[in-house]
Scaffold this motif. Structure first.
Motif, PDB file in Angstrom:
ATOM      1  N   VAL A 174      34.508  39.925  44.589  1.00 28.72           N
ATOM      2  CA  VAL A 174      34.420  38.764  43.827  1.00 28.72           C
ATOM      3  C   VAL A 174      35.478  37.754  44.058  1.00 28.72           C
ATOM      4  O   VAL A 174      36.524  37.877  43.585  1.00 28.72           O
ATOM      5  CB  VAL A 174      34.109  39.125  42.213  1.00 28.72           C
ATOM      6  CG1 VAL A 174      33.658  37.733  41.507  1.00 28.72           C
ATOM      7  CG2 VAL A 174      33.125  40.019  41.832  1.00 28.72           C
ATOM      8  N   PRO A 175      35.077  36.819  44.806  1.00 28.28           N
ATOM      9  CA  PRO A 175      36.219  35.762  45.233  1.00 28.28           C
ATOM     10  C   PRO A 175      36.386  34.926  43.983  1.00 28.28           C
ATOM     11  O   PRO A 175      35.436  34.560  43.260  1.00 28.28           O
ATOM     12  CB  PRO A 175      35.494  34.658  46.183  1.00 28.28           C
ATOM     13  CG  PRO A 175      34.498  35.532  46.609  1.00 28.28           C
ATOM     14  CD  PRO A 175      34.127  36.569  45.820  1.00 28.28           C
ATOM     15  N   CYS A 176      37.848  34.532  43.469  1.00 26.18           N
ATOM     16  CA  CYS A 176      38.151  33.888  42.711  1.00 26.18           C
ATOM     17  C   CYS A 176      37.366  32.449  42.878  1.00 26.18           C
ATOM     18  O   CYS A 176      37.129  31.857  43.910  1.00 26.18           O
ATOM     19  CB  CYS A 176      39.628  33.457  42.545  1.00 26.18           C
ATOM     20  SG  CYS A 176      40.406  34.961  42.221  1.00 26.18           S
ATOM     21  N   GLY A 177      36.794  31.837  41.760  1.00 25.05           N
ATOM     22  CA  GLY A 177      36.298  30.409  41.700  1.00 25.05           C
ATOM     23  C   GLY A 177      34.504  30.696  42.066  1.00 25.05           C
ATOM     24  O   GLY A 177      33.828  29.802  41.746  1.00 25.05           O
ATOM     25  N   THR A 229      40.897  37.211  44.934  1.00 29.58           N
ATOM     26  CA  THR A 229      39.659  37.925  44.516  1.00 29.58           C
ATOM     27  C   THR A 229      39.956  38.415  43.172  1.00 29.58           C
ATOM     28  O   THR A 229      41.109  38.837  43.116  1.00 29.58           O
ATOM     29  CB  THR A 229      39.216  39.074  45.513  1.00 29.58           C
ATOM     30  OG1 THR A 229      40.231  39.989  45.619  1.00 29.58           O
ATOM     31  CG2 THR A 229      39.005  38.460  46.844  1.00 29.58           C
ATOM     32  N   TRP A 230      38.803  38.755  42.503  1.00 29.96           N
ATOM     33  CA  TRP A 230      39.030  39.382  41.057  1.00 29.96           C
ATOM     34  C   TRP A 230      39.404  40.815  41.265  1.00 29.96           C
ATOM     35  O   TRP A 230      38.633  41.603  41.969  1.00 29.96           O
ATOM     36  CB  TRP A 230      37.584  39.225  40.378  1.00 29.96           C
ATOM     37  CG  TRP A 230      37.586  39.666  39.067  1.00 29.96           C
ATOM     38  CD1 TRP A 230      38.685  40.190  38.368  1.00 29.96           C
ATOM     39  CD2 TRP A 230      36.295  39.884  38.196  1.00 29.96           C
ATOM     40  NE1 TRP A 230      38.419  40.576  36.813  1.00 29.96           N
ATOM     41  CE2 TRP A 230      37.100  40.489  37.030  1.00 29.96           C
ATOM     42  CE3 TRP A 230      35.348  39.248  38.299  1.00 29.96           C
ATOM     43  CZ2 TRP A 230      36.138  40.673  35.769  1.00 29.96           C
ATOM     44  CZ3 TRP A 230      34.201  39.515  37.278  1.00 29.96           C
ATOM     45  CH2 TRP A 230      34.695  40.304  36.060  1.00 29.96           C
ATOM     46  N   LEU A 231      40.410  41.319  40.747  1.00 28.75           N
ATOM     47  CA  LEU A 231      40.819  42.760  41.094  1.00 28.75           C
ATOM     48  C   LEU A 231      41.052  43.315  39.678  1.00 28.75           C
ATOM     49  O   LEU A 231      41.730  42.704  38.627  1.00 28.75           O
ATOM     50  CB  LEU A 231      42.387  42.666  41.739  1.00 28.75           C
ATOM     51  CG  LEU A 231      42.295  42.062  42.855  1.00 28.75           C
ATOM     52  CD1 LEU A 231      43.948  42.050  43.650  1.00 28.75           C
ATOM     53  CD2 LEU A 231      41.262  42.732  44.030  1.00 28.75           C
ATOM     54  N   ARG A 232      40.858  44.552  39.829  1.00 26.27           N
ATOM     55  CA  ARG A 232      40.826  45.343  38.549  1.00 26.27           C
ATOM     56  C   ARG A 232      42.284  45.466  37.763  1.00 26.27           C
ATOM     57  O   ARG A 232      43.247  45.295  38.802  1.00 26.27           O
ATOM     58  CB  ARG A 232      40.509  46.926  39.012  1.00 26.27           C
ATOM     59  CG  ARG A 232      40.414  48.025  37.711  1.00 26.27           C
ATOM     60  CD  ARG A 232      39.871  49.203  38.166  1.00 26.27           C
ATOM     61  NE  ARG A 232      40.619  49.550  39.534  1.00 26.27           N
ATOM     62  CZ  ARG A 232      41.046  50.984  39.695  1.00 26.27           C
ATOM     63  NH1 ARG A 232      40.891  51.665  38.737  1.00 26.27           N
ATOM     64  NH2 ARG A 232      41.719  51.292  40.809  1.00 26.27           N
ATOM     65  N   ILE A 266      30.002  43.632  42.829  1.00 28.48           N
ATOM     66  CA  ILE A 266      28.798  42.991  42.781  1.00 28.48           C
ATOM     67  C   ILE A 266      27.795  43.854  42.926  1.00 28.48           C
ATOM     68  O   ILE A 266      27.373  44.703  43.942  1.00 28.48           O
ATOM     69  CB  ILE A 266      28.788  41.713  43.549  1.00 28.48           C
ATOM     70  CG1 ILE A 266      29.796  40.753  43.153  1.00 28.48           C
ATOM     71  CG2 ILE A 266      27.536  40.961  43.384  1.00 28.48           C
ATOM     72  CD1 ILE A 266      29.972  39.489  44.060  1.00 28.48           C
ATOM     73  N   ALA A 267      26.940  43.860  41.835  1.00 33.61           N
ATOM     74  CA  ALA A 267      25.582  44.609  41.973  1.00 33.61           C
ATOM     75  C   ALA A 267      24.329  43.878  42.397  1.00 33.61           C
ATOM     76  O   ALA A 267      24.104  42.943  42.268  1.00 33.61           O
ATOM     77  CB  ALA A 267      25.398  45.381  40.727  1.00 33.61           C
TER      78      ALA A 267
END
Length: 149
Positions: free
Chosen positions: A39-42, A92-95, A148-149
């Motif tokens: 999931v890219p930032c933005g 990217t969105w990271l855990r 992303i599902a």
């Protein structure tokens, strides 16, 4: 518990181990992606509640406790389900990293404040609402891998 719009209320717990707090990340309405994409930032996303299958939604209704913008769970699959991912660092969105979610239709930040807690029949649950500005109360952390599902 209902909300001002009559849609399902969204609440939160301060503890990270609440079994009712699982959301599936999907591409925003009108977009496509492949399972397993980062999931890219933005990016624009939708969050689907794993138990109810409703989407995290917002609109110009007043929230019940804080009188901010209502956040609900809705299955309408429209632009009111779209949220923009704002990362604190990285691409990217990271855990385990802080992220903010901004409602695309209204610009409200997904927020929760410990000062707005429900009583009966859902004691201890925090109101989740849309806030006009960014703050520590609009920072969220994914405890499980974001796919992303």
């Amino acid at each position: 518990i209902g909300s001002g719009s009559g849609q399902q209320s969204v609440t939160g717990f301060p503890e990270a181990d609440d079994g009712n707090s699982f959301w599936i990340v999907e591409a925003a309405s009108g977009y496509k992606c492949k399972r397993g994409d980062t999931v890219p930032c933005g990016s624009s996303i939708r969050l689907k509640h794993s138990n109810t299958q409703g989407y995290l939604h917002s609109h110009h209704h007043q929230s019940p406790l804080s009188k901010q913008q209502e956040v609900s769970c809705y299955d309408g699959k429209d632009s009111g389900d779209n949220w923009k991912v704002m990362c604190s660092d990285g691409k990217t969105w990271l855990r385990e990293k802080t992220v903010q979610l901004v409602h695309e239709d209204t610009g409200a930040y997904l927020s929760s404040f410990t000062s707005y807690t429900f009583g009966h029949p859902i004691p201890g649950q925090l109101e989740v609402a849309g806030s006009k500005s960014s703050s520590k109360n609009s920072q969220w952390i994914a405890q499980v891998q974001c796919i992303i599902a």
